[in-house]
Design a protein around this motif. Structure first.
Motif, PDB file in Angstrom:
ATOM      1  N   ASP A 179      -5.300  78.746  52.540  1.00  0.00           N
ATOM      2  CA  ASP A 179      -5.072  77.910  51.262  1.00  0.00           C
ATOM      3  C   ASP A 179      -3.870  76.924  51.349  1.00  0.00           C
ATOM      4  O   ASP A 179      -2.926  77.496  51.146  1.00  0.00           O
ATOM      5  CB  ASP A 179      -5.106  78.903  50.152  1.00  0.00           C
ATOM      6  N   GLU A 180      -3.952  75.978  51.769  1.00  0.00           N
ATOM      7  CA  GLU A 180      -2.982  74.736  51.752  1.00  0.00           C
ATOM      8  C   GLU A 180      -2.080  75.179  52.653  1.00  0.00           C
ATOM      9  O   GLU A 180      -0.926  75.157  52.357  1.00  0.00           O
ATOM     10  CB  GLU A 180      -2.413  74.380  50.588  1.00  0.00           C
ATOM     11  N   ALA A 207     -14.694  82.372  61.499  1.00  0.00           N
ATOM     12  CA  ALA A 207     -14.767  81.303  60.779  1.00  0.00           C
ATOM     13  C   ALA A 207     -13.847  80.871  59.874  1.00  0.00           C
ATOM     14  O   ALA A 207     -13.053  81.986  59.414  1.00  0.00           O
ATOM     15  CB  ALA A 207     -16.235  81.719  60.000  1.00  0.00           C
ATOM     16  N   ALA A 208     -13.603  80.067  59.046  1.00  0.00           N
ATOM     17  CA  ALA A 208     -12.522  79.751  58.241  1.00  0.00           C
ATOM     18  C   ALA A 208     -12.813  78.667  57.121  1.00  0.00           C
ATOM     19  O   ALA A 208     -14.071  77.857  57.171  1.00  0.00           O
ATOM     20  CB  ALA A 208     -11.542  78.965  58.968  1.00  0.00           C
ATOM     21  N   ILE A 209     -12.404  78.856  56.153  1.00  0.00           N
ATOM     22  CA  ILE A 209     -12.541  78.064  54.772  1.00  0.00           C
ATOM     23  C   ILE A 209     -11.243  77.319  54.970  1.00  0.00           C
ATOM     24  O   ILE A 209     -10.108  77.969  54.453  1.00  0.00           O
ATOM     25  CB  ILE A 209     -12.901  78.678  53.505  1.00  0.00           C
ATOM     26  N   TYR A 210     -10.966  76.175  55.011  1.00  0.00           N
ATOM     27  CA  TYR A 210      -9.804  75.416  55.009  1.00  0.00           C
ATOM     28  C   TYR A 210      -9.618  74.733  53.709  1.00  0.00           C
ATOM     29  O   TYR A 210     -10.175  73.569  53.685  1.00  0.00           O
ATOM     30  CB  TYR A 210      -9.331  74.449  56.209  1.00  0.00           C
ATOM     31  N   ILE A 211      -8.762  74.946  52.806  1.00  0.00           N
ATOM     32  CA  ILE A 211      -8.374  74.148  51.490  1.00  0.00           C
ATOM     33  C   ILE A 211      -7.319  73.462  51.582  1.00  0.00           C
ATOM     34  O   ILE A 211      -6.320  73.670  52.115  1.00  0.00           O
ATOM     35  CB  ILE A 211      -8.204  75.524  50.438  1.00  0.00           C
ATOM     36  N   THR A 212      -7.478  72.119  51.384  1.00  0.00           N
ATOM     37  CA  THR A 212      -6.247  71.099  51.194  1.00  0.00           C
ATOM     38  C   THR A 212      -6.673  70.034  50.603  1.00  0.00           C
ATOM     39  O   THR A 212      -7.666  69.811  50.099  1.00  0.00           O
ATOM     40  CB  THR A 212      -6.162  70.725  52.625  1.00  0.00           C
ATOM     41  N   HIS A 213      -5.650  69.331  49.958  1.00  0.00           N
ATOM     42  CA  HIS A 213      -5.655  68.055  49.274  1.00  0.00           C
ATOM     43  C   HIS A 213      -5.509  67.031  50.251  1.00  0.00           C
ATOM     44  O   HIS A 213      -5.861  65.854  49.813  1.00  0.00           O
ATOM     45  CB  HIS A 213      -4.972  67.694  48.215  1.00  0.00           C
TER      46      HIS A 213
END
Lengths: 547, 328
Positions: A179-180, A207-213
């Motif tokens: 998360d960011e 596996a990954a979820i990569y959250i960013t702006h």
């Protein structure tokens, strides 16, 4: 291959004002083993909420109202707390935005690292400690053998972020939610963390979820990208397609943000007296010098960007100019006249000439005062206007920052968005009718679109009112778009200064070069190329230290 | 470590300064009390001559400043002075005088004993209840614990004392209702006799400590590191005890210290109800008969207890903070 994670029609609601309001309006998501999905959007798009929902977790006052989250055959929406606990930390792990806040200050890093494996019965403490040290080594933390035996406050931000990645890896999960993880870091630190995260995710096929702006960051990390806007999916495709051919207008607008560029200004006339002149300033906190012989000039109608990493002395320089921290040596001159070093000894008019806009508009505005009071106060204090005249002037200022006076005059700061609050900060500075404004990281807490609006506003105001800016920032994209001249600082010294054009064309000073080359670019191969060019051990802080 | 030591020494110094100021306040206040020992002791037979004689013998005719410094120097050499009450005026100055220390020592020991017994019950009980209330917040258990502790703190102490006597001494004779302990009593018997006053005091002090424990923990539950602990799949109990509690210690320790200080200084009502020979009763009796040296000594002991316990709480709070224990 079957999916590791399948989210279907996910709807999430948040409670505010006694009612449930939608946050996520039906999002689908699929993730295979070893795959990395980038989730991007502005703040409020619901990225973190989806990331946490993928773990079957919702924050207080938030609920999953519809849809399903299936992790490897387990329905996480309806699973009991005990079932979820048996998966969390063990098979699904989380890396938070601020590692400094997410590590428990009361325990050593290694104790927090081993807690997961020991509690989940994956490993015993001894083995887990050894494994932790091995992971620290893989993530290229300095002194991997002993860094874990420190408390969080004894370790720097970039190192903590890697230690947190190691902690997430401690049970060798199948899925990690990032998360960011690099948003709060300097560019040179960010690059190291990005490289280590990518390496370790590849090595263990996680596996990954990569959250960013940050689009450029996600381009380096993800196999595919999903764009979100206010709880709705805008589009999803693989990374290269998304970057080269975004379909939706919103995505295109995100891409375009980085293109704002002020027109060049003619060079300053020879012999012109600078508005602000910092001359040989050395300043200290206590007995340690934090600024060493800093000198630069700011001319009328110009923007000087002061760039550098956290701790390089940018904000301290601002404190010296405003007189909050009298320098130990050197002086500050305004229109060629030396100013008293202590603000208490400056005249009201000297104080009026230099104003400041802060990074956190949230904390810089008194939450109990209305907008009219906040802006009216300097109008009255410096301009001596009262009653109807004061009101008139405040309305004028609100017009200047493009907020409708009748609508905003009686509102409280809490009723405004982040970008609007920052505009109020600008109006408050303008109320004093200054010649010179210090902007301290004014856009770093804002989304890119909002930040661009603020930059455009500041540029307009400069053209209209002939203001001079000192623009403190660590973001080189901002520098590129708004600065006329650049001052690069490192460890309290100016390492390079000059017109922007010169700064962005080689040859650079070695440190400027490092800063420039560390800014992620929208090219998915950027990180690979950079690593190839410099070698894994010669990026980021390691390279800074070698200078 | 040296910085920690410096902080402790600094606080200790401040404590001493506070105690000094308090000693002045006590002395002035006690001397402003209406009435006079000599008149009180002589009663009807007080002639101006005899009053003057006694005042002269006791040094009461000297100026306040002189008397203050005499008293202070006595305190500094641990000589608390001579009690007026037990003086034998027939052969004043001879054998048979009773010092203040002789008067206070056994009473203080009794009070400390009762306070310790109460603390041993109340502190673990309050902290455990607080943790459980935080864990099961907003459930029936949480509400019941809150209602029970709040009602016990809201009722007058003597009422709680009589309720306990009714249920634990009269209807079910488990504990004796009189706590007339004396020197040389066996520990077990002393403990049994102190049980009812200790339970009464437990009811009085538990609410405050329990509610602070609960509030301090719940206050932290929104922190990112608590969310992290939950996302690691830890049990709710572990999240609270291992991750929230260590960071909530400072306010909890402070409230515990305040309540312990109360147990030493404020228990006169309970002592009266159970006829427990503690320092509170001695203090009240001494005020009645204008036994100034005893009153002053008691006040100073109370003040010292307050300052010492708060000092200890401050130091423990600092020690519980790893930032101060392990500087960068």
């Amino acid at each position: 291959m079957t999916n590791l994670l399948t989210i279907k029609g996910l709807k999430i609601e948040g409670r505010s004002d006694e009612t449930w309001n939608p946050i996520i309006n039906g999002v689908d998501l699929e993730l295979k083993k070893g795959e990395v999905l980038g989730l991007i959007g502005e703040s409020g798009a619901g990225k973190s909420t989806i990331g946490l929902a993928a773990m079957g977790y919702t924050r207080d006052g938030v609920r999953i109202s519809d849809g399903s989250v299936d992790f490897d055959g387990v329905d996480l929406v309806n699973a009991s707390a005990a079932v979820k606990r048996s998966l969390l930390g063990k098979r699904i792990a989380y890396v938070a935005q601020s590692a400094a806040a997410s590590f428990n200050p009361a325990h050593k890093l290694i104790d927090q690292h081993t807690e997961g494996p020991v509690q989940h019965g994956v490993s015993n403490r001894g083995t887990s400690v050894e494994d932790g040290i091995e992971l620290y080594r893989k993530l290229r933390l300095p002194n991997p053998d002993e860094i874990g035996f420190r408390y969080p406050h004894q370790v720097s931000g970039g190192q903590l972020q890697r230690a947190m990645t190691a902690m997430a890896m401690s049970c060798r999960p199948d899925l990690i939610i990032f998360d960011e993880p690099t948003t709060a870091l300097d560019v040179t630190t960010q690059i190291e963390v990005l490289a280590s995260i990518r390496e370790i995710v590849e090595e263990f096929d996680t596996a990954a979820i990569y959250i960013t702006h940050d689009l450029a960051v996600v381009a380096q990390m993800a196999d595919k990208i999903k764009v979100l806007l206010r709880g709705d999916e805008v589009e999803e495709s693989d990374t290269r397609t998304m970057l080269s051919a975004p379909k939706e207008d919103y995505t295109k607008s995100l891409w375009a943000v980085r293109e704002f560029q002020r027109p060049e200004k003619p060079p300053v006339e020879k012999g012109a007296v600078p508005v602000v002149s910092v001359r040989g300033v050395t300043a200290a906190y206590g007995t340690t010098d934090v600024l060493h012989d800093v000198s630069f000039d700011i001319h009328a109608g110009r923007t000087v960007a002061v760039v550098g990493e956290s701790g390089s002395g940018k904000s301290t320089t601002a404190r010296c100019i405003t007189g909050l921290l009298p320098p130990r040596m050197g002086e500050i001159a305004f229109d060629g006249q030396p100013l008293p070093s202590d603000y208490r000894k400056r005249t009201k008019d000297q104080l009026r000439q230099a104003q400041m806009i802060y990074q956190m508009a949230d904390t810089a505005l008194n939450p109990r005062k209305t907008i009219g009071q906040i802006i009216g106060r300097p109008v009255e204090f410096y301009g001596g206007l009262k009653g109807a005249k004061r009101r008139e002037r405040v309305n004028e200022l609100l017009d200047q920052i493009e907020l409708e006076p009748s609508k905003y005059y009686n509102r409280l700061p809490s009723e405004l968005s982040g970008g609007q609050k920052q505009r109020i900060g600008i109006a408050r500075a303008l109320a004093a009718e200054p010649k010179f404004i210090i902007c301290d990281e004014v856009t770093s807490a804002l989304d890119q679109l909002v930040a661009e609006g603020i930059l455009r506003l500041l540029a307009d105001l400069q053209d209209k009112l002939g203001l001079s800016y000192m623009f403190i920032t660590h973001d080189l994209a901002t520098v590129k778009s708004i600065a006329d001249e650049v001052v690069v600082m490192k460890n309290g010294k100016v390492v390079e200064q000059g017109p922007k054009v010169e700064m962005f064309t080689p040859p650079h000073h070695a440190y400027t070069d490092l800063l420039l080359s560390s800014v992620p670019e929208m090219d998915p191969d950027w990180l690979n190329d950079l690593l190839k060019e410099r070698g894994v051990d010669n990026i980021g802080d390691a390279a800074v230290d070698k200078m | 470590m040296s910085s920690l030591l410096r902080i402790i020494l600094h606080r200790l110094g401040l404590g001493l300064v506070t105690l000094f100021v308090v000693s002045i306040v006590i002395f002035v206040a006690v001397n402003l009390l209406p009435g006079d020992f000599a008149e009180a002791i002589l009663g009807q037979g007080a002639t101006p001559e005899s009053v003057a004689k006694i005042r002269e013998d006791l040094g009461l005719d000297q100026g306040m400043v002189v008397r203050y410094f005499q008293w202070l120097s006595g305190m500094l050499t641990l000589d608390l002075g001579t009690s007026f009450a037990q003086l034998n005026f027939a052969n004043f100055g001879g054998a048979g005088t009773v010092t203040v220390a002789d008067q206070i020592a056994p009473r203080l020991a009794n009070t400390l004993f009762l306070a310790s017994v109460t603390a041993c019950i109340a502190v673990p009980l309050a902290v455990t209840l607080g943790i459980l209330a935080a864990l099961y917040r907003n459930t029936a258990f949480d509400r019941a614990a809150n209602i029970f502790t709040l009602s016990s703190i809201s009722s007058p102490e003597f009422f709680m004392a009589y309720v306990l006597i009714l249920f634990l001494a009269v209807l079910n004779p488990i504990f004796p209702s009189l706590s007339n302990i004396f020197e040389g009593m066996a520990f077990s018997e002393r403990l049994e006799k102190s049980m009812l006053p200790a339970l009464t005091l437990t009811l009085v002090v538990t609410a405050h400590m329990m509610r602070m424990t609960r509030a301090a923990i719940i206050n932290l539950l929104a922190s990112p590191y608590i969310e992290m602990a939950r996302l690691k799949g830890l049990s709710p109990m572990r999240v609270i005890v291992k991750h929230a509690l260590p960071n909530a210690l400072a306010p909890i320790i402070n409230v515990i210290a305040l309540n312990l200080a109360y147990l030493i200084t404020g228990v006169v009502v309970v002592e009266v109800v159970f006829v427990y020979p503690g320092i509170g009763q001695l203090f009240v009796d001494s005020v009645k008969i204008r036994d100034i040296p005893v009153v002053q000594a008691c006040c100073l002991i109370f003040a010292a207890a307050y300052i010492l316990l708060n000092l200890t709480a401050d130091i423990l709070s600092i020690v519980s903070n790893p930032r101060l224990r392990h500087p960068k």
